[in-house]
Design a protein around this motif. Structure first.
Motif, PDB file in Angstrom:
ATOM      1  N   UNK A  91       0.822  -1.204   0.000  1.00  0.00           N
ATOM      2  CA  UNK A  91       0.000   0.000   0.000  1.00  0.00           C
ATOM      3  C   UNK A  91       0.863   1.263   0.000  1.00  0.00           C
ATOM      4  N   UNK A  92       2.016   1.187   0.637  1.00  0.00           N
ATOM      5  CA  UNK A  92       2.933   2.321   0.684  1.00  0.00           C
ATOM      6  C   UNK A  92       3.363   2.725  -0.723  1.00  0.00           C
ATOM      7  N   UNK A  93       3.661   1.753  -1.565  1.00  0.00           N
ATOM      8  CA  UNK A  93       4.078   2.057  -2.932  1.00  0.00           C
ATOM      9  C   UNK A  93       2.961   2.776  -3.688  1.00  0.00           C
ATOM     10  N   UNK A  94       1.732   2.348  -3.498  1.00  0.00           N
ATOM     11  CA  UNK A  94       0.599   3.004  -4.166  1.00  0.00           C
ATOM     12  C   UNK A  94       0.390   4.412  -3.613  1.00  0.00           C
ATOM     13  N   UNK A  95       0.513   4.568  -2.306  1.00  0.00           N
ATOM     14  CA  UNK A  95       0.343   5.876  -1.682  1.00  0.00           C
ATOM     15  C   UNK A  95       1.420   6.847  -2.165  1.00  0.00           C
ATOM     16  N   UNK A  96       2.620   6.348  -2.360  1.00  0.00           N
ATOM     17  CA  UNK A  96       3.722   7.198  -2.823  1.00  0.00           C
ATOM     18  C   UNK A  96       3.407   7.807  -4.187  1.00  0.00           C
TER      19      UNK A  96
END
Length: 128
Positions: A91-96
């Motif tokens: 999810x962090x990669x998508x949020x970035x």
């Protein structure tokens, strides 16, 4: 102003026994800012054990906010810490990739290491 919140409970449940309570308290404070501010996205890991004592098998949960769907925090995973952290990194990669849409970041006990649960998001925020 659009605010994103990332981080973890650090295993502490003294001040806020649930991520929902923390995010609600933060939202109330943000609402007092002139011209308004609101949490539009969040990714929050909650470990039921103090992180100094946690193991990969410690019980944990992953909470998110996606204001485009609902402003309410939602638990998307309850599992062992290792699985919760794995999903948080995804999810962090998508949020970035969404960083240009945010005005501010609140990071609380965030894991900013490369490969950490909040690393991509925080690096993207620092670069924008």
């Amino acid at each position: 102003r659009r605010v994103v919140v990332v981080g973890s409970s650090g295993g502490s449940t003294v001040q806020f026994p649930a991520p929902v309570e923390f995010l609600e308290a933060l939202s109330q404070q943000l609402a007092r800012i002139s011209q308004g501010a609101a949490v539009v996205a969040a990714q929050f890991v909650c470990c039921e054990v103090a992180l100094d004592d946690a193991t990969p098998r410690s019980p944990a949960s992953l909470w998110i906010v996606d204001a485009s769907v609902s402003p309410e925090p939602k638990c998307v995973l309850r599992a062992e810490l290792v699985a919760v952290n794995r999903r948080a990194r995804e999810l962090d990669a998508a949020l970035a990739r969404s960083v240009p849409g945010f005005d501010a970041v609140v990071a609380l006990s965030a894991d900013a290491r490369a490969g950490g649960a909040n690393g991509d998001m925080l690096r993207a925020a620092g670069a924008s």
